[in-house]
Design a protein around this motif. Structure first.
Motif, mmCIF file in Angstrom:
data_model
loop_
_atom_site.group_PDB
_atom_site.id
_atom_site.type_symbol
_atom_site.label_atom_id
_atom_site.label_comp_id
_atom_site.label_asym_id
_atom_site.label_seq_id
_atom_site.Cartn_x
_atom_site.Cartn_y
_atom_site.Cartn_z
ATOM 1 N N ILE A 47 -6.573 -8.944 -6.218
ATOM 2 C CA ILE A 47 -6.295 -9.245 -4.807
ATOM 3 C C ILE A 47 -5.494 -8.109 -4.179
ATOM 4 N N CYS A 48 -4.517 -7.602 -4.905
ATOM 5 C CA CYS A 48 -3.739 -6.458 -4.387
ATOM 6 C C CYS A 48 -4.639 -5.244 -4.159
ATOM 7 N N LEU A 49 -5.597 -5.031 -5.065
ATOM 8 C CA LEU A 49 -6.544 -3.924 -4.882
ATOM 9 C C LEU A 49 -7.280 -4.054 -3.560
ATOM 10 N N GLN A 50 -7.685 -5.281 -3.233
ATOM 11 C CA GLN A 50 -8.406 -5.486 -1.967
ATOM 12 C C GLN A 50 -7.482 -5.233 -0.772
ATOM 13 N N LEU A 51 -6.241 -5.668 -0.901
ATOM 14 C CA LEU A 51 -5.284 -5.444 0.191
ATOM 15 C C LEU A 51 -4.979 -3.958 0.357
ATOM 16 N N LEU A 52 -4.895 -3.255 -0.764
ATOM 17 C CA LEU A 52 -4.638 -1.810 -0.697
ATOM 18 C C LEU A 52 -5.833 -1.073 -0.103
ATOM 19 N N ARG A 53 -7.022 -1.490 -0.476
ATOM 20 C CA ARG A 53 -8.239 -0.838 0.018
ATOM 21 C C ARG A 53 -8.278 -0.900 1.547
ATOM 22 N N GLU A 95 -5.840 -0.643 3.364
ATOM 23 C CA GLU A 95 -4.929 0.398 3.848
ATOM 24 C C GLU A 95 -5.434 1.784 3.468
ATOM 25 N N GLY A 96 -6.639 1.847 2.917
ATOM 26 C CA GLY A 96 -7.201 3.148 2.560
ATOM 27 C C GLY A 96 -6.801 3.639 1.178
ATOM 28 N N ILE A 97 -6.196 2.771 0.392
ATOM 29 C CA ILE A 97 -5.736 3.171 -0.938
ATOM 30 C C ILE A 97 -6.674 2.623 -2.007
ATOM 31 N N THR A 98 -7.118 3.494 -2.894
ATOM 32 C CA THR A 98 -8.052 3.116 -3.943
ATOM 33 C C THR A 98 -7.454 3.442 -5.296
ATOM 34 N N VAL A 124 -3.133 7.390 -0.979
ATOM 35 C CA VAL A 124 -1.746 6.940 -0.772
ATOM 36 C C VAL A 124 -1.056 7.841 0.235
ATOM 37 N N PRO A 125 -0.526 7.284 1.284
ATOM 38 C CA PRO A 125 0.226 8.145 2.204
ATOM 39 C C PRO A 125 1.509 8.634 1.541
#
Lengths: 363, 363, 363, 363
Positions: A140-146, A148-151, A221-222
């Motif tokens: 779920i965190c992976l989906q939330l990060l995605r 935000e443009g984070i993979t 990641v910014p």
């Protein structure tokens, strides 16, 4: 205490290998997020047992049942709870282990900590099975990060003596990531995958087991994520990664190899590229002073060989205080590294999502 | 958030390299403990700058002033606070760095995180100087642990390509420990120490710097310390160790080397020795399932080379977004590894003392 | 543990009444905030002793010295640490108390908790003196909140039987707030102030002491601050308010009086006013389900009478286990309520600022 | 964050009024504790709806299903997780509330916090239904505390204007406690119970609701539990008690009444009784300086009247921003105070058990 992680979200994991269910409750997810359940199932499947010769024969659907936190598949702000029923358990396999600790398992240390009444069946709460709820939370965190443009993507960097090629530290392509996500056996160089499988099969035939190394990349990641001192991204990642059983080491960027380099070799010059600040090389692995630099975050995780082997081993009887020869039966992975790949991704996703929610620290 | 560590004690570190003072407040120390201040001074001296060619020329007494928590040198239960005044600072050395981030330092990431108003002088709160209050806290924890029969000792395992011999994983002598505590340059094999110093001096002459590896042992630890999942001793140690600047990796027991071993090679058989449960070998490094096994806890920490080098480097102007050649002046350690040895011990002491206070988890 | 507060900022308080210094370290303040030191001094002065007949005769400048966290008076992102030196101490006043606990002080309970080596001088870490660093932290949070349009003001609602008028629950004027901020004796109705002072003076003459109630308002709070269940604004405020010595109760909105009202009397109808959602009345005190409603947050705090009185009291000798008559000498406030007003504001500011930094919980 | 409580145990509550299930996971319970399930069921039954005229008509078995943490009914050290399935739900009752917030409920504030996707059915996670898992956790803590000789009992001190007699602050009999545990309607003076029920029935007939006050006693507590400053027993108890919906105030010992007493009236002289240190009176409510004194801990909790009433009320349409008249249908308690009695006991048990596990703070 120890089964709850996080500051800005709280992830509470529960269950034992042979309890009625295992699961996770996640407090702090934002309301309004539509979970992609197919994608989550796909992610969970990557750590599933029973997919090939290199994994345990125990088969489980491992489909999480969601008890709370959702309305029509969308998060509602309340803690999201998912459970996975334990089925296909053969607890009798473990009865002898109550008195005879398996070498390099937690049988003895859990006995000291929790006493006679600890759950010995299948390793209890120390079982690798507990990585399933970790993967629910991480997925779920992976989906939330995605969003935000984070993979996050990981691959098997090494099993036994076979090594995969490493990520390009400054330039990791979306294509490469997608391949890893779909791969039955996640390596960057398909040839090495075959050799790794051969090595695992050989170990299995020998009644033995293998360890390995997983390399993980976090891209998109910014700069500015993570905090100094005790809450650096290294501290945060290590805190979760070592929750995955069999992990014995973690290194960032050049890691241990950096100790042999001179400053002039290991330093990463700053450059302007496409109008933004970057570094020419990425020996630092995307983290400086605990804070992301905007470069890919790169780290490697060392796994010991599965301690469950069929070969006869020497142990003791806790009650008789005497030497015993131990033959472990039951089903075991000769190498858990392939199944650990999504676990490392999940752990990284949890650490990063929690860090991302940290309040802004400037006016 | 990030400057506070601990669950059962809370260690709050504060200060910047060039602020009026740095310091630490420790909440949760037991009342009635007489601190051995001479011993603490001796411990602090081991991380002091200005002791030889291999360290920075900045000289400071670094004697902590205790503001609270003590009555006649004995802890009283209130938070113990110690400060160290910053003197001998040359802030002007750092003015150019406001706009030009030093490669592989936190100058750029702290700029992104905290903006223009961050303290750039001497690295601000990202400075290795903050390890002084860490050592105050750790030095006190070391004394408290010693009272429980637990001793922590570290040595320089490697600088550049020169390697010291490793601890004997199953049998670390009290004598060996005492030698390390007194040593000006903490190595197990005195010959390697000389070679390391030569390598450092060579790097200094070249305007360059070196990294290295520190090996740390914790002996006398009873079985049963640490907790499963997120609060394992590995998680806990890593959480503090990565607070020490320049750390890029940590590994326990066989660590990364374990990934190349088979289970039958890496497993540690249980034995009864002197009536107590032990393991024949100690590849696991004294921790199984996050919990101590009663064997020595062994871990290794990788340090990158000091990023401050005299050689010209390439960087950028943050304001002009253009390439700049950077020449760093000021005083810098060509190799911080020797001074980092007590920091690693301090970090380990903090993690262990906090874990030791964890409530008993069985009836 | 117990001297550290906060989730999104960490406030670590330290010191004892007669230690070398007391102080606070605040981790998590945003970089770039210029502290108004004059305003902070003004705020600190409101809790200062020695301002009138109703307060202790001990005089202290109580000017905080800032050790870290600032560059030219502007926060830099590193923990901000301030200390206040303790001067004008007469520790000998307290020697007899080592064996004879003062009624309704923490002398006995601190003895049980910390043993013989606790700091008995002036109440040690249990002293009201520790509210000085609380006010440093709170004073800074007040300034940060004001920047967000949030203002906190408290007044003496009651001393002994004399009651001030209450805040208008739906409409608290900026003018009223400003008067309280400047007032030597913070009441809404100046007449009651005189009567309160008379009551205090009478108690002082009788060698006795008085308690009272403080009412606190938080205005300009947007709806949506605070969290459900254990992190509601009531939970958060109570967590800090009970850190102020002598507090024995807290109530929100109608509070205890609400228990006598029917739902139809106590409910607050929603209305649209000036285009925004408000409630017609404010019996709920600005918090529903732990979350602010946008109406003024109103709460009342009960203080017991200062336990230090000159009248002879009955106690015991801890060592002899026998009855002792106790006469307390030294300087004591006959009523700490006036000085507690800024402490309540400070506590509220800390709780609110920490809550304000909580991550957004919706997509 | 907000659904997880505790430092030495972690209690994670989850679920919404109409989600598939509600539940709790408790991390940190000691291994080897045999839960008395009959006793726990009896305790749960005390908060069950549908027992009489004064409670909601919704009926539920509310029998927890234990998913993990137990082997043969004995705790094993792993997190204990219990869920309660939600049945007998009529979600359609709540559809209109999506746009029209009920006065003095959390409908509006949860909308601001979580947006359109919040779970509005039955109050979602803000429902009193979430006190069921709180009672599971609290019921287990009560059993653990009883093992240490600590007993918690509460009674209805007041409903509307009808008041029960108070506990004797210095001498609370075991008999009295037992009666309360068994009582269908927990009051000390049976006569007042009847009057309270009459008042509730009258309110119900009027389509209205009532609030009240619960008094809670904790007996058998040794001196020395709780910590100074932010972790005092008052802070800890308030932190959990305010998690119970409708609580608007808490006071300890004399509480708000103490503000009208002089020090000489409110102070509690120390005495030696049966060889141990006690106080002659107990105005302080068993806590001094945040730490238990060994006297009974006494506190009172104020509940507002249930905001759900049948009478027509004024509200607004969130979408239309206009006035709406609201008639709430569905089943509601005219007074939740009787059912809240075990919730207060549960909350107190959680706070006390967590505090009891705190490490010893003296050598």
């Amino acid at each position: 205490m120890s089964f709850v992680y996080g500051k800005n979200i709280k992830i509470s994991i529960f269950g034992q290998s042979h309890s009625d269910a295992i699961g996770v409750s996640i407090d702090g997810l934002p309301s309004g997020f539509p979970i992609d359940f197919d994608k989550l199932s796909g992610f969970m499947r990557r750590r599933m047992p029973g997919q090939g010769l290199h994994t345990t024969k125990r088969r489980e659907a491992d489909e999480p049942e969601f008890l709370s936190g959702l309305v029509n598949g969308v998060t509602c702000g309340a803690p999201l709870t998912a459970i996975i029923r334990n089925t296909d358990m053969r607890s009798s396999d473990y009865e002898q282990l109550r008195d005879i600790p398996r070498p390099s398992h937690a049988d003895y240390t859990s006995y000291v900590k929790y006493g006679e009444t600890r759950d010995i069946r299948g390793g209890g709460a120390f079982s690798g099975r507990l990585t399933a709820p970790l993967c629910v939370a991480g997925g779920i965190c992976l989906q939330l990060l995605r969003r935000e443009g984070i993979t996050i993507a990981a691959h098997i960097a090494q099993i036994a003596q076979v090594t995969d090629r490493a990520f390009d530290p400054v330039n990791i392509g979306e294509a490469e990531i997608n391949i890893l996500e779909q791969a039955a056996f996640p390596v960057l160089d398909a040839n090495t995958g075959g050799q790794m499988l051969d090595a695992v099969e050989q170990a299995r035939c020998d009644g033995d087991s293998l360890g390995g190394i997983i390399e993980c990349a976090v891209i998109g990641v910014p700069a500015g994520i993570g905090d100094p001192m005790f809450d650096g991204m290294e501290n945060r990642l290590a805190s979760v990664i070592f929750a995955v059983p069999a992990v014995k080491g973690i290194e960032f960027g050049n890691g241990f190899a950096a100790s042999e380099l001179r400053g002039s070799e290991n330093n990463d010059d700053f450059i302007i590229k496409n109008g933004s600040v970057q570094t020419k090389t990425n020996h630092h692995g995307g983290i400086l002073g605990g804070i992301t630099s905007g470069m890919p975050v790169l780290f490697r995780v060392a796994f010991k060989a599965t301690p469950s082997i069929s070969k006869e081993q020497q142990s003791i009887s806790l009650s008789q205080k005497e030497k015993v020869l131990l033959n472990i039966t039951g089903r075991h992975d000769p190498c858990i590294v392939p199944r650990a790949v999504p676990c490392v991704e999940a752990a990284a996703a949890i650490a990063f999502y929690d860090a991302l929610l940290e309040p802004k620290r400037k006016i």
